[in-house]
Write a protein that holds these residues in place. Structure first.
Motif, short mmCIF file in Angstrom:
data_model
loop_
_atom_site.label_atom_id
_atom_site.label_comp_id
_atom_site.label_asym_id
_atom_site.label_seq_id
_atom_site.Cartn_x
_atom_site.Cartn_y
_atom_site.Cartn_z
N VAL A 344 40.26 34.17 43.10
CA VAL A 344 39.69 34.01 42.91
C VAL A 344 39.31 33.07 41.32
CG1 VAL A 344 37.17 35.45 42.26
CG2 VAL A 344 38.90 36.17 43.55
N LEU A 345 40.62 33.43 40.11
CA LEU A 345 40.07 32.69 39.09
C LEU A 345 40.63 30.93 39.41
CD1 LEU A 345 41.79 35.03 36.72
CD2 LEU A 345 39.54 34.86 37.36
N THR A 346 40.99 30.69 40.87
CA THR A 346 41.71 29.31 40.56
C THR A 346 40.62 28.81 41.35
OG1 THR A 346 43.95 29.77 41.59
CG2 THR A 346 43.57 27.91 42.43
N ASN A 347 39.79 29.26 42.88
CA ASN A 347 38.88 28.80 43.03
C ASN A 347 37.62 28.48 41.83
OD1 ASN A 347 39.73 29.10 45.40
ND2 ASN A 347 38.59 31.46 46.07
N ALA A 348 37.64 29.84 40.76
CA ALA A 348 36.59 28.97 39.30
C ALA A 348 37.15 28.22 39.11
CB ALA A 348 36.88 30.59 38.68
N VAL A 349 38.08 28.06 38.94
CA VAL A 349 39.00 26.58 38.19
C VAL A 349 38.81 25.32 38.37
CG1 VAL A 349 40.99 25.35 36.88
CG2 VAL A 349 40.59 27.44 35.87
N LYS A 350 38.89 25.13 40.36
CA LYS A 350 38.88 24.54 41.25
C LYS A 350 37.45 24.00 40.96
CE LYS A 350 43.36 24.88 42.97
NZ LYS A 350 43.98 24.62 45.03
N HIS A 351 36.36 24.49 41.53
CA HIS A 351 35.40 24.01 42.62
C HIS A 351 33.96 24.42 41.84
CE1 HIS A 351 37.89 24.42 45.62
NE2 HIS A 351 37.72 24.67 45.75
N SER A 352 34.00 25.71 40.57
CA SER A 352 32.79 26.05 39.89
C SER A 352 32.21 25.14 38.65
CB SER A 352 33.39 27.54 39.53
OG SER A 352 34.46 27.18 38.42
N GLY A 353 33.03 24.21 38.21
CA GLY A 353 32.70 23.37 37.16
C GLY A 353 32.66 24.66 36.15
N ALA A 354 33.14 25.68 35.95
CA ALA A 354 32.98 26.30 34.84
C ALA A 354 33.43 26.32 33.43
CB ALA A 354 32.91 27.78 35.24
N ASP A 355 33.56 26.60 32.48
CA ASP A 355 34.31 26.77 30.57
C ASP A 355 34.69 27.42 30.05
OD1 ASP A 355 31.76 27.06 30.09
OD2 ASP A 355 31.60 25.10 28.98
N ARG A 356 33.36 29.08 31.38
CA ARG A 356 33.79 29.50 30.15
C ARG A 356 33.92 31.26 31.90
NH1 ARG A 356 33.53 31.68 25.13
NH2 ARG A 356 33.16 33.73 24.12
N VAL A 357 34.90 32.80 31.32
CA VAL A 357 34.46 32.84 33.02
C VAL A 357 35.45 34.35 32.08
CG1 VAL A 357 37.75 32.56 33.01
CG2 VAL A 357 36.61 33.54 34.64
N TRP A 358 34.89 34.95 32.85
CA TRP A 358 34.84 36.73 32.16
C TRP A 358 35.44 37.40 33.49
CZ3 TRP A 358 30.66 33.56 31.38
CH2 TRP A 358 29.49 33.75 30.40
N VAL A 359 36.43 38.35 33.27
CA VAL A 359 37.25 38.95 33.83
C VAL A 359 36.89 40.73 33.30
CG1 VAL A 359 39.49 39.78 35.23
CG2 VAL A 359 39.02 37.65 34.36
N ASP A 360 36.44 41.62 34.33
CA ASP A 360 36.53 43.05 34.73
C ASP A 360 37.55 43.92 35.66
OD1 ASP A 360 34.90 45.32 32.83
OD2 ASP A 360 34.68 46.11 34.95
N LEU A 361 38.16 44.98 34.96
CA LEU A 361 38.67 45.46 35.04
C LEU A 361 39.16 46.77 35.18
CD1 LEU A 361 41.35 45.51 37.72
CD2 LEU A 361 42.74 45.33 36.03
#
Length: 423
Positions: A344-361
């Motif tokens: 999922v994080l790889t997808n965010a890096v490759k496809h989302s165009g985002a500059d920030r990500v939040w992970v909750d576990l």
């Protein structure tokens, strides 16, 4: 003699308790079933208008709670266990996703079918033990003179069951019938209450068709797991052959050349030794990356929380990680959760165009929940070929679920849940 008296008292107490419980079931069941059935019908009818998309998950949650309360009562009062096989709904899912997942759950559809059943057949079967306890009271009252309130002796003023009460003689017949009913209640009331719960179980419990569907899903997820494992083994073999193995072969050839040149051309031998040293370092790096891809050492040694933190540190995005775990899950569950989150994080890096990500576990209510949110452009879908379908299959092996909320323009929120216990 004392034992027999104790047994009679115990059975009489069971009769009264069963009657009271049956009356409570009939009254509460009728009120709850009618109310929830009306609310569910109205909410489902409003789905095309959009309002029902918001209200239906709340109504269905109330229906589930009502059915679960009946399951608890059945187990406590009659020892009849009615399994609940609800599919989990990811925390943070959109109203539309919650509505779709809950309506697509066979257990929820059984609950909706059970509501009108409970207000009709369920009401009658719950009232039977209560009637066998309460109705004889009226018959005894008629035999003791209450019949005079309803008749003057010249006409039938009251019916008790099939006995027309018009005088003291027929009132005594009503009393005799009441005695027969009371004996029946003495013997049958607890049994009739069990019959009510058995009928309820026949409606609420999973059927053979659903069990067959469950077997099909498990077979499919197991096949996916086997295929994934075979593909992973082929990838490891290819990486070893094309990477570390090739470098080690080249390093061996260089060392053989060094052995031949060490006396004739020391300068050239030193160059080849430096090249061999670099090849060995590169091979070691590739082997470490390969091992990390199979099972990260930090995951085995420190657990899922620290492994996720280490994964986030390697991202080219600004990341925030929140972990609330009171223990560790089983190793296969941790591995599946780690690699699903990694994808999922790889997808965010490759496809989302985002500059920030939040992970909750975190872990709650027997569920390991992982949520990844990014501030990218949105538009992610499970069927869009971005690897989310593979994540869904990976989670399905463990009865996990995946939900994606990604409107155009963002943000994107991917929620994963895996049922498990923590050590």
């Amino acid at each position: 003699m004392e034992t027999q008296r104790t047994e009679i008292q115990a059975r009489a107490r069971d009769m009264v308790v069963s009657g009271a419980r049956g009356l409570a079931l009939a009254v509460v069941g009728m009120a709850g079933s009618v109310t929830l059935f009306v609310l569910a019908t109205v909410s489902l009818a409003l789905i095309p208008a959009g309002v029902g998309i918001v209200t239906t998950p709340w109504v269905l949650t109330a229906v589930r709670a009502f059915a679960n309360a009946r399951r608890i009562v059945a187990a406590q009062w009659s020892g009849i266990r009615i399994p609940a096989a609800y599919r989990p709904v990811p925390e943070g899912a959109t109203p539309w996703a919650r509505c779709r997942l809950m309506l697509g759950d066979p257990a929820t559809r059984r609950d909706l079918v059970w509501l009108p059943f409970d207000m009709t057949v369920g009401f009658v079967t719950a009232m039977l033990p209560a009637a066998l306890v309460l109705y004889p009271v009226e018959g005894f009252a008629l035999a003791l003179g209450l019949w005079r309130v309803f008749t003057d002796g010249s006409y039938v003023g009251w019916w008790y069951g099939f006995v027309p009460v018009s005088g003291q003689g027929t009132a005594l017949l009503a009393g005799a019938l009441a005695a027969v009913l009371l004996v029946g209640g003495y013997r049958l009331s607890p049994l009739l209450l069990r019959v009510h719960f058995r009928i309820t179980r026949a409606v609420l419990a999973p059927g053979h068709g659903e069990l067959a569907e469950r077997v099909r899903v498990l077979t499919e997820t197991r096949r996916d797991a086997v295929d994934t494992s075979a593909a992973e083994l082929r990838r490891i073999e290819r990486d070893l052959h094309d990477g570390a193995q090739a470098r080690l072969v080249a390093m061996g050839m260089d060392l053989g050349t060094v052995e031949a040149l060490i006396e004739k051309d020391p300068a050239r031998a030193k160059e080849l030794l430096a090249q061999a040293r670099k090849s060995s370092a590169d091979a070691l790096t590739e082997l470490r990356d390969l091992v990390r891809g199979i099972h990260p050492p930090v995951l085995a040694e420190r657990g899922l929380g620290d492994a996720v933190r280490a994964l986030a540190l390697r991202l080219p995005l600004v990341s925030e990680v929140s972990v609330e775990l009171a223990g560790r899950a089983d190793a296969p569950v941790e591995s599946a959760a780690y690699f699903a989150l990694s994808e999922v994080l790889t997808n965010a890096v490759k496809h989302s165009g985002a500059d920030r990500v939040w992970v909750d576990l975190h872990h709650a209510d027997g569920m390991l929940r992982l949520a990844v949110t990014d501030n990218g452009k949105g538009g992610a879908r499970i069927d869009a070929g971005t690897g989310l379908a593979g994540v869904e299959r990976r989670l399905g092996t463990f009865d996990g679920v995946l939900a994606v909320s990604s409107p155009a323009g963002g943000p994107t929120m991917v929620t994963m849940e895996i049922p498990c216990a923590l050590s």
